[in-house]
Design an enzyme around this catalytic site. Sequence first.
Site, PDB file in Angstrom:
ATOM      1  N   THR A  61      40.482  27.689  -4.982  1.00 38.81           N
ATOM      2  CA  THR A  61      40.841  28.234  -3.669  1.00 38.81           C
ATOM      3  C   THR A  61      42.096  29.104  -3.781  1.00 38.81           C
ATOM      4  O   THR A  61      42.910  28.904  -4.692  1.00 38.81           O
ATOM      5  CB  THR A  61      41.098  27.073  -2.674  1.00 38.81           C
ATOM      6  OG1 THR A  61      41.855  27.553  -1.569  1.00 38.81           O
ATOM      7  CG2 THR A  61      41.909  25.938  -3.299  1.00 38.81           C
ATOM      8  N   ASP A  62      42.254  29.998  -2.817  1.00 35.56           N
ATOM      9  CA  ASP A  62      43.481  30.814  -2.824  1.00 35.56           C
ATOM     10  C   ASP A  62      44.710  29.971  -2.480  1.00 35.56           C
ATOM     11  O   ASP A  62      45.843  30.433  -2.630  1.00 35.56           O
ATOM     12  CB  ASP A  62      43.357  32.015  -1.871  1.00 35.56           C
ATOM     13  CG  ASP A  62      43.287  31.630  -0.397  1.00 35.56           C
ATOM     14  OD1 ASP A  62      43.041  30.441  -0.095  1.00 35.56           O
ATOM     15  OD2 ASP A  62      43.478  32.512   0.462  1.00 35.56           O
ATOM     16  N   GLU A  63      44.478  28.736  -2.000  1.00 33.71           N
ATOM     17  CA  GLU A  63      45.617  27.864  -1.667  1.00 33.71           C
ATOM     18  C   GLU A  63      46.450  27.528  -2.904  1.00 33.71           C
ATOM     19  O   GLU A  63      47.602  27.116  -2.794  1.00 33.71           O
ATOM     20  CB  GLU A  63      45.131  26.565  -1.021  1.00 33.71           C
ATOM     21  CG  GLU A  63      44.245  26.808   0.178  1.00 33.71           C
ATOM     22  CD  GLU A  63      44.802  26.277   1.491  1.00 33.71           C
ATOM     23  OE1 GLU A  63      45.897  25.708   1.489  1.00 33.71           O
ATOM     24  OE2 GLU A  63      44.103  26.450   2.496  1.00 33.71           O
ATOM     25  N   TYR A  68      46.558  18.842  -0.842  1.00 37.27           N
ATOM     26  CA  TYR A  68      45.211  19.403  -1.079  1.00 37.27           C
ATOM     27  C   TYR A  68      45.295  20.535  -2.098  1.00 37.27           C
ATOM     28  O   TYR A  68      44.583  20.548  -3.111  1.00 37.27           O
ATOM     29  CB  TYR A  68      44.603  19.915   0.238  1.00 37.27           C
ATOM     30  CG  TYR A  68      43.486  20.921   0.042  1.00 37.27           C
ATOM     31  CD1 TYR A  68      42.295  20.553  -0.601  1.00 37.27           C
ATOM     32  CD2 TYR A  68      43.605  22.248   0.476  1.00 37.27           C
ATOM     33  CE1 TYR A  68      41.269  21.470  -0.799  1.00 37.27           C
ATOM     34  CE2 TYR A  68      42.581  23.170   0.285  1.00 37.27           C
ATOM     35  CZ  TYR A  68      41.419  22.785  -0.350  1.00 37.27           C
ATOM     36  OH  TYR A  68      40.402  23.699  -0.556  1.00 37.27           O
ATOM     37  N   LYS A  96      43.742  20.804  -5.955  1.00 36.44           N
ATOM     38  CA  LYS A  96      42.840  21.874  -6.384  1.00 36.44           C
ATOM     39  C   LYS A  96      43.434  22.659  -7.558  1.00 36.44           C
ATOM     40  O   LYS A  96      42.708  23.140  -8.427  1.00 36.44           O
ATOM     41  CB  LYS A  96      42.541  22.821  -5.212  1.00 36.44           C
ATOM     42  CG  LYS A  96      41.714  22.219  -4.092  1.00 36.44           C
ATOM     43  CD  LYS A  96      40.284  21.874  -4.472  1.00 36.44           C
ATOM     44  CE  LYS A  96      39.443  23.088  -4.781  1.00 36.44           C
ATOM     45  NZ  LYS A  96      38.021  22.708  -5.047  1.00 36.44           N
TER      46      LYS A  96
HETATM   47  P1  NAD Z   1      33.629  20.408   2.987  1.00 38.71           P
HETATM   48  O1  NAD Z   1      34.729  19.431   3.220  1.00 38.71           O
HETATM   49  O2  NAD Z   1      32.882  20.950   4.162  1.00 38.71           O
HETATM   50  O3  NAD Z   1      32.544  19.759   2.015  1.00 38.71           O
HETATM   51  C1  NAD Z   1      32.877  18.991   0.899  1.00 38.71           C
HETATM   52  C2  NAD Z   1      31.630  18.260   0.433  1.00 38.71           C
HETATM   53  O4  NAD Z   1      31.963  17.517  -0.756  1.00 38.71           O
HETATM   54  C3  NAD Z   1      31.105  17.241   1.454  1.00 38.71           C
HETATM   55  O5  NAD Z   1      29.711  17.370   1.583  1.00 38.71           O
HETATM   56  C4  NAD Z   1      31.473  15.898   0.848  1.00 38.71           C
HETATM   57  O6  NAD Z   1      30.577  14.845   1.196  1.00 38.71           O
HETATM   58  C5  NAD Z   1      31.424  16.207  -0.646  1.00 38.71           C
HETATM   59  N1  NAD Z   1      32.249  15.298  -1.455  1.00 38.71           N
HETATM   60  C6  NAD Z   1      33.535  14.931  -1.211  1.00 38.71           C
HETATM   61  N2  NAD Z   1      33.950  14.064  -2.159  1.00 38.71           N
HETATM   62  C7  NAD Z   1      32.909  13.911  -3.026  1.00 38.71           C
HETATM   63  C8  NAD Z   1      32.731  13.159  -4.213  1.00 38.71           C
HETATM   64  N3  NAD Z   1      33.697  12.377  -4.705  1.00 38.71           N
HETATM   65  N4  NAD Z   1      31.542  13.243  -4.863  1.00 38.71           N
HETATM   66  C9  NAD Z   1      30.534  14.022  -4.362  1.00 38.71           C
HETATM   67  N5  NAD Z   1      30.650  14.741  -3.231  1.00 38.71           N
HETATM   68  C10 NAD Z   1      31.815  14.680  -2.570  1.00 38.71           C
HETATM   69  O7  NAD Z   1      34.269  21.565   2.120  1.00 38.71           O
HETATM   70  P2  NAD Z   1      33.953  23.134   2.059  1.00 38.71           P
HETATM   71  O8  NAD Z   1      34.793  23.822   3.062  1.00 38.71           O
HETATM   72  O9  NAD Z   1      32.494  23.336   2.016  1.00 38.71           O
HETATM   73  O10 NAD Z   1      34.585  23.486   0.631  1.00 38.71           O
HETATM   74  C11 NAD Z   1      33.798  23.428  -0.554  1.00 38.71           C
HETATM   75  C12 NAD Z   1      34.643  23.837  -1.740  1.00 38.71           C
HETATM   76  O11 NAD Z   1      35.139  25.149  -1.549  1.00 38.71           O
HETATM   77  C13 NAD Z   1      35.866  22.957  -1.961  1.00 38.71           C
HETATM   78  O12 NAD Z   1      36.026  22.752  -3.336  1.00 38.71           O
HETATM   79  C14 NAD Z   1      37.024  23.774  -1.389  1.00 38.71           C
HETATM   80  O13 NAD Z   1      38.238  23.470  -2.029  1.00 38.71           O
HETATM   81  C15 NAD Z   1      36.544  25.184  -1.708  1.00 38.71           C
HETATM   82  N6  NAD Z   1      37.048  26.226  -0.807  1.00 38.71           N
HETATM   83  C16 NAD Z   1      36.858  26.143   0.541  1.00 38.71           C
HETATM   84  C17 NAD Z   1      37.297  27.175   1.361  1.00 38.71           C
HETATM   85  C18 NAD Z   1      37.056  27.129   2.855  1.00 38.71           C
HETATM   86  O14 NAD Z   1      37.539  28.018   3.571  1.00 38.71           O
HETATM   87  N7  NAD Z   1      36.335  26.165   3.385  1.00 38.71           N
HETATM   88  C19 NAD Z   1      37.941  28.289   0.802  1.00 38.71           C
HETATM   89  C20 NAD Z   1      38.115  28.339  -0.587  1.00 38.71           C
HETATM   90  C21 NAD Z   1      37.658  27.313  -1.377  1.00 38.71           C
HETATM   91  P1  TYD Z   2      42.424  25.459   8.439  1.00 38.57           P
HETATM   92  O1  TYD Z   2      41.107  25.823   9.081  1.00 38.57           O
HETATM   93  O2  TYD Z   2      42.781  24.017   8.379  1.00 38.57           O
HETATM   94  O3  TYD Z   2      42.421  26.123   6.991  1.00 38.57           O
HETATM   95  P2  TYD Z   2      43.638  26.243   5.915  1.00 38.57           P
HETATM   96  O4  TYD Z   2      44.764  25.399   6.341  1.00 38.57           O
HETATM   97  O5  TYD Z   2      42.972  25.753   4.683  1.00 38.57           O
HETATM   98  O6  TYD Z   2      43.971  27.702   5.888  1.00 38.57           O
HETATM   99  O7  TYD Z   2      43.604  26.223   9.203  1.00 38.57           O
HETATM  100  C1  TYD Z   2      43.637  27.638   9.299  1.00 38.57           C
HETATM  101  C2  TYD Z   2      44.904  28.030  10.024  1.00 38.57           C
HETATM  102  O8  TYD Z   2      44.841  27.524  11.355  1.00 38.57           O
HETATM  103  C3  TYD Z   2      46.173  27.452   9.423  1.00 38.57           C
HETATM  104  O9  TYD Z   2      47.215  28.410   9.563  1.00 38.57           O
HETATM  105  C4  TYD Z   2      46.483  26.257  10.298  1.00 38.57           C
HETATM  106  C5  TYD Z   2      45.963  26.705  11.661  1.00 38.57           C
HETATM  107  N1  TYD Z   2      45.511  25.615  12.549  1.00 38.57           N
HETATM  108  C6  TYD Z   2      46.099  25.477  13.822  1.00 38.57           C
HETATM  109  O10 TYD Z   2      46.997  26.242  14.238  1.00 38.57           O
HETATM  110  N2  TYD Z   2      45.666  24.442  14.619  1.00 38.57           N
HETATM  111  C7  TYD Z   2      44.685  23.564  14.236  1.00 38.57           C
HETATM  112  O11 TYD Z   2      44.363  22.624  14.997  1.00 38.57           O
HETATM  113  C8  TYD Z   2      44.096  23.730  12.930  1.00 38.57           C
HETATM  114  C9  TYD Z   2      43.027  22.786  12.447  1.00 38.57           C
HETATM  115  C10 TYD Z   2      44.540  24.781  12.131  1.00 38.57           C
END
Ligand code: NAD
Ligand code: TYD
Length: 338
Positions: A124-126, A148, A152
């Site tokens: 992730t970009d985080e 988190y 990662k």
């Molecule tokens: P999410 O939380 O919606 O889904 C995570 C999934 O992983 C769930 O289905 C959960 O049941 C499963 N899981 C958790 N722990 C597990 C374990 N121990 N064994 C097997 N399965 C398990 O997350 P997401 O938003 O779909 O993110 C998916 C991936 O992409 C993550 O690795 C996250 O760090 C990365 N990512 C997400 C974003 C975003 O904006 N959502 C951006 C960049 C990277």
């Molecule tokens: P989020 O969707 O949790 O993604 P990330 O923290 O991984 O970027 O949050 C996106 C942005 O929104 C972040 O700046 C935090 C803000 N945010 C709020 O202001 N209020 C909220 O209730 C949530 C969940 C997020």
Amino acid sequence: MKTILVTGGAGFIGTNFVYFMLKKYDDLKIINLDKLTYAGNLENLDPLKGEKRHEFVKGDICDRELVGKLVKGCDAIVNFAAETHVDRSILSAGEFIQTDVQGTFCLLEAAREAGIRRFVQISTDEVYGDAGDNPSSETDPLMPRSPYAASKTGADRLAFSYFTTYDLPVIITRCTNNLGPFQYPEKLIPLFVTNAIDDKQLPVYGSGKNTRDWIFVEDHCDAIDTVLHADDKHNGEVFNIGANKEFSVLEITSFILDYLKKPQSLIKHVEDRLGHVKRHAVTTGKIKDALGWKSKTSFDDAMGRTVQWYLDNESWWRRIKEKQEDYQKFMKEYYKNR
Ligand code: NAD
Ligand code: TYD
């Protein structure tokens, strides 16, 4: 037929990826390993019942024996499985370290044993922390700011070490914030859309001026597919993925309120997130130049399709918001003084 192990394929991006890949490739089988934590939802995959090219396995990526068995016979692994919510990691980090670091270690070990041909680590970009004045590039230092992000980062660098040490064909992707269907309603966009539908307040942390780059989930899936099929010369590399579309939390909130024709008075500024990152943004020149990928969906289109999906799928999010104990417990605890 090629077989890939997708982990976390019942979560937000994983679900979208499974559909994207099965639609694009006829000769592909997906083994979908997911623990079904609070964020995983088997209902997402209901339309795949009877689909021979998709096999769902409920299990933990930390279960070395299970993972070892599943990896045998797979050509590649795409590791999405993770604990993913920054706010939850602030309350309690243990599960993040367990799944995101230990789980990735377990998958890497199994991949090494099985001689897997491509391991895509979804990072992730985080991992960069605050982008500051310039979007983060792949060579920037890693300065994660939440438990988190730090977990990662551990997984990201562990995956890299399996390339440098054992020549495991790893590629690492670092994508920006995704939006789209099936996102669990604790994250900004689905939380605010569903609250606004119900005329509930939208809790903006601090000033709401923090910015993120937002990419449509389908474009992210397309980028992962590109990386999955990249030439072996890219093994060990990192690719940023993004849409180069930065918006503040307040801008996102206004879009949602306008789309739903709800008043700005629903906005409530609340106590800021600890360690809140002001800006996440990445450079995307590398993936464009090396692999020819760029994001296609406009921001308005992505937001419109996303908000509309939540309008059209009320039962999906109401079941979580109104019936899931875990959701309600977290909301009560995290937002109690907000
Ligand atoms: P999410 O939380 O919606 O889904 C995570 C999934 O992983 C769930 O289905 C959960 O049941 C499963 N899981 C958790 N722990 C597990 C374990 N121990 N064994 C097997 N399965 C398990 O997350 P997401 O938003 O779909 O993110 C998916 C991936 O992409 C993550 O690795 C996250 O760090 C990365 N990512 C997400 C974003 C975003 O904006 N959502 C951006 C960049 C990277
Ligand atoms: P989020 O969707 O949790 O993604 P990330 O923290 O991984 O970027 O949050 C996106 C942005 O929104 C972040 O700046 C935090 C803000 N945010 C709020 O202001 N209020 C909220 O209730 C949530 C969940 C997020």
